[in-house]
Design a protein around this motif. Structure first.
Motif: not given
Length: 315
Positions: A94-99, A224-237
């Protein structure tokens, strides 16, 4: 052609009969090696409690098997019966398949020595305040016993309100969040720590529901996450509530409200402490004249600022 076809058939038979990894994974050591390899091969992202594949695998395996989280060694060569092995492999899958971050799989997150219940209604606790509250924000707060009213703004799971209650034994604490879902989770954690009498949960958009209240300490770990950082967030987030992360183009939408209004809610000499992750430069650019003091924490010297009421705008 027929040669390829035979090759496919033999592969298929092998898959069908022998590719079930559980037959070969006998001990915790085997399961740990298997999990670390899978996590690394699949390029998982770690940042919700573990810093690498090994720590994450150890945590998930020990938690699933109901073993003490701080004692791997004695159990490494324990043979795992098939029903427990299937449980462990299911969690790894589950950790792998769904991140999905580990904390959402186990419904548990730790800040220092304190475990908290979490699910996808709240951001997974991670805060520099955990370390700073171990010594009750000393020397900025000279005597922890003198703090009688404190506010945890953007409380999420309620974790910092609980830590504040332990750091400041005489304090009544208001824990505020815009999300009623988050406050339900916070309520569970406050109850689990037996703090119902001392921690009050309040649905509020920053200070909007707090008219007339004054505090010795306002502490906040806001979005406090910037829009730019939101766009690049890993799937986990992406499993975390966006409301708890995103804060406009420069990540300072909520911090702006806090700085603009905090003086109205602090007692004379009261302290505001705010966590802003890696955004120190953005904060200093936005408020070049504010005498913010940045607190050092392990491995990070610019995640949290403090400022006294008298130095805030509008004081």
């Amino acid at each position: 052609m027929s040669h390829d076809h035979d090759h496919e058939d033999s592969d298929y038979e092998l898959d069908e009969h022998e590719h079930d990894p559980s037959h070969e994974l006998v001990t915790i050591r085997d399961l740990l090696r298997f999990a670390v390899s899978r996590f690394n091969r699949e390029g998982l992202f770690f940042g919700h409690g573990s810093s690498d594949a090994y720590d994450e695998a150890v945590y998930l395996i020990l938690h699933t098997l109901h073993l003490p989280l701080d004692r791997l060694e004695p159990f490494l060569d324990a043979c795992i019966p098939s029903d427990e092995r299937e449980e462990v492999l299911a969690v790894i899958d589950e950790r792998v398949a769904k991140r999905i971050p580990a904390a959402y799989l186990t419904h548990e997150a730790w800040l220092g020595d304190f475990p908290f219940y979490v699910d996808e209604r709240v951001i997974i606790p991670r805060s520099f305040f955990a370390e700073l509250l171990e010594n009750a924000l000393s020397p900025w707060i000279a005597d922890a016993d003198t703090v009688t009213d404190a506010l945890d703004l953007c409380t999420g799971s309620g974790c910092l309100a609980v830590l504040m209650a332990h750091a400041f034994p005489n304090a009544k604490i208001d824990a505020v969040d815009l999300s009623r879902d988050a406050l339900e989770v916070a309520g569970r954690n406050v109850f689990d720590y037996g703090l119902d009498e001392r921690v009050t949960l309040i649905p509020s958009d920053v200070f909007s529901a707090l008219a007339g209240r004054k505090y010795d300490l306002i502490l906040s770990n806001p979005p406090y996450v910037t829009q730019e950082a939101m766009d690049e967030l890993p799937d986990e987030y992406r499993h975390e509530p966006e409301l708890a992360l995103a804060a406009g183009a420069d990540g300072l939408d909520v911090v702006r409200k806090i700085i603009a209004e905090a003086a109205n809610y602090l007692k004379p000499g009261g302290l505001l402490a705010v966590e802003v992750g890696n955004n120190r430069d953005l904060v200093e650019k936005a408020w070049p004249d504010l005498p913010l003091v940045w607190l050092a924490t392990q491995g990070h010297d610019e995640g949290v600022f403090v400022i006294r009421r008298e130095e805030l705008p509008g004081a």
